[in-house]
Design an enzyme around this catalytic site. Structure first.
Site, PDB file in Angstrom:
ATOM      1  N   CYS A   5       0.836  -1.203   0.000  1.00  0.00           N
ATOM      2  CA  CYS A   5       0.000   0.000   0.000  1.00  0.00           C
ATOM      3  C   CYS A   5       0.878   1.262   0.000  1.00  0.00           C
ATOM      4  O   CYS A   5       1.713   1.449   0.893  1.00  0.00           O
ATOM      5  CB  CYS A   5      -0.919  -0.025   1.215  1.00  0.00           C
ATOM      6  SG  CYS A   5      -1.827   1.503   1.441  1.00  0.00           S
ATOM      7  N   ASP A  31      -1.417  16.536  -2.228  1.00  0.00           N
ATOM      8  CA  ASP A  31      -1.692  15.593  -3.320  1.00  0.00           C
ATOM      9  C   ASP A  31      -0.725  15.872  -4.472  1.00  0.00           C
ATOM     10  O   ASP A  31      -0.485  17.022  -4.842  1.00  0.00           O
ATOM     11  CB  ASP A  31      -3.141  15.742  -3.794  1.00  0.00           C
ATOM     12  CG  ASP A  31      -3.585  14.558  -4.635  1.00  0.00           C
ATOM     13  OD1 ASP A  31      -4.457  13.800  -4.176  1.00  0.00           O
ATOM     14  OD2 ASP A  31      -3.062  14.388  -5.757  1.00  0.00           O
ATOM     15  N   GLY A  93     -14.126   6.601  -8.001  1.00  0.00           N
ATOM     16  CA  GLY A  93     -12.859   7.263  -8.310  1.00  0.00           C
ATOM     17  C   GLY A  93     -11.722   6.931  -7.370  1.00  0.00           C
ATOM     18  O   GLY A  93     -10.657   7.538  -7.458  1.00  0.00           O
ATOM     19  N   HIS A  98      -6.708   2.774   0.619  1.00  0.00           N
ATOM     20  CA  HIS A  98      -6.406   3.064   2.033  1.00  0.00           C
ATOM     21  C   HIS A  98      -7.187   4.337   2.350  1.00  0.00           C
ATOM     22  O   HIS A  98      -7.007   5.347   1.659  1.00  0.00           O
ATOM     23  CB  HIS A  98      -4.886   3.256   2.168  1.00  0.00           C
ATOM     24  CG  HIS A  98      -4.409   3.617   3.546  1.00  0.00           C
ATOM     25  ND1 HIS A  98      -3.363   2.963   4.164  1.00  0.00           N
ATOM     26  CD2 HIS A  98      -4.801   4.599   4.405  1.00  0.00           C
ATOM     27  CE1 HIS A  98      -3.147   3.520   5.351  1.00  0.00           C
ATOM     28  NE2 HIS A  98      -4.014   4.523   5.520  1.00  0.00           N
ATOM     29  N   HIS A 100      -8.757   7.695   2.977  1.00  0.00           N
ATOM     30  CA  HIS A 100      -8.192   9.054   3.011  1.00  0.00           C
ATOM     31  C   HIS A 100      -9.279  10.036   2.633  1.00  0.00           C
ATOM     32  O   HIS A 100     -10.255   9.700   1.965  1.00  0.00           O
ATOM     33  CB  HIS A 100      -7.000   9.175   2.053  1.00  0.00           C
ATOM     34  CG  HIS A 100      -7.299   8.777   0.645  1.00  0.00           C
ATOM     35  ND1 HIS A 100      -7.343   7.460   0.251  1.00  0.00           N
ATOM     36  CD2 HIS A 100      -7.606   9.510  -0.455  1.00  0.00           C
ATOM     37  CE1 HIS A 100      -7.648   7.401  -1.038  1.00  0.00           C
ATOM     38  NE2 HIS A 100      -7.826   8.633  -1.487  1.00  0.00           N
ATOM     39  N   HIS A 102      -9.906  13.733   0.824  1.00  0.00           N
ATOM     40  CA  HIS A 102      -9.382  14.840   0.022  1.00  0.00           C
ATOM     41  C   HIS A 102      -9.836  16.151   0.649  1.00  0.00           C
ATOM     42  O   HIS A 102     -11.001  16.298   1.031  1.00  0.00           O
ATOM     43  CB  HIS A 102      -9.933  14.772  -1.410  1.00  0.00           C
ATOM     44  CG  HIS A 102      -9.454  13.586  -2.187  1.00  0.00           C
ATOM     45  ND1 HIS A 102      -8.405  13.641  -3.064  1.00  0.00           N
ATOM     46  CD2 HIS A 102      -9.894  12.302  -2.202  1.00  0.00           C
ATOM     47  CE1 HIS A 102      -8.210  12.447  -3.606  1.00  0.00           C
ATOM     48  NE2 HIS A 102      -9.110  11.620  -3.104  1.00  0.00           N
TER      49      HIS A 102
END
Ligand code: AMP
Ligand code: ZN
Length: 114
Positions: A5, A31, A93, A98, A100, A102
């Site tokens: 991962c 990002d 999408g 894992h 998370h 945005h």
């Protein structure tokens, strides 16, 4: 920790990331492929993919992460407002498996731009 991962490797420090914050429950990184002028990822430290795989303890930890984020919003340049998105599954999408969140900001975000 899941061996293959990407985010687990970042949390462990085996892969470099542009980390802006870390505590016991999460890291926040920039990002690599931003879709807004400000685009962070809040990555929970424990590896699981979906919200429906969360234990109640993990749900509480995610709540703590969001609370911490709200406290840090000035530091992260989010005072004008921000959008949080959790993609659940490839259909929505999700590309890194894992959990998370945005964090998007830095310009006015029109809902219909999604
Ligand atoms: P998602 O598509 O919701 O799974 O989000 C995964 C995000 O991880 C995408 O927005 C990618 O741009 C981002 N990403 C992939 N690799 C990296 C990296 N090495 N550093 C920072 N962000 C990354
Ligand atoms: Zn992981």
């Amino acid at each position: 920790m899941e061996e293959n991962c990407l985010f687990c490797k970042m949390i462990k420090g085996d892969v470099t990331s542009s980390k802006v914050f870390e505590d016991d429950n999460m890291i926040i990184i920039k990002d690599i492929n931003p879709i807004a002028p400000i685009h962070y990822l809040l990555i929970v430290k424990e590896h699981y993919q979906f919200l429906n795989q969360q234990s109640i303890e993990q749900a509480h930890k995610l709540g703590e992460c969001l609370h911490k984020l709200s406290i840090m919003q000035s530091t992260l340049g989010l005072d004008k407002g921000y959008r949080l998105i959790i993609n659940q599954g490839e259909f929505a999408g999700q590309s890194v498996h894992h959990l998370h969140v945005h964090i998007l900001s830095g310009k006015e975000l029109k809902w219909e731009q999604l």
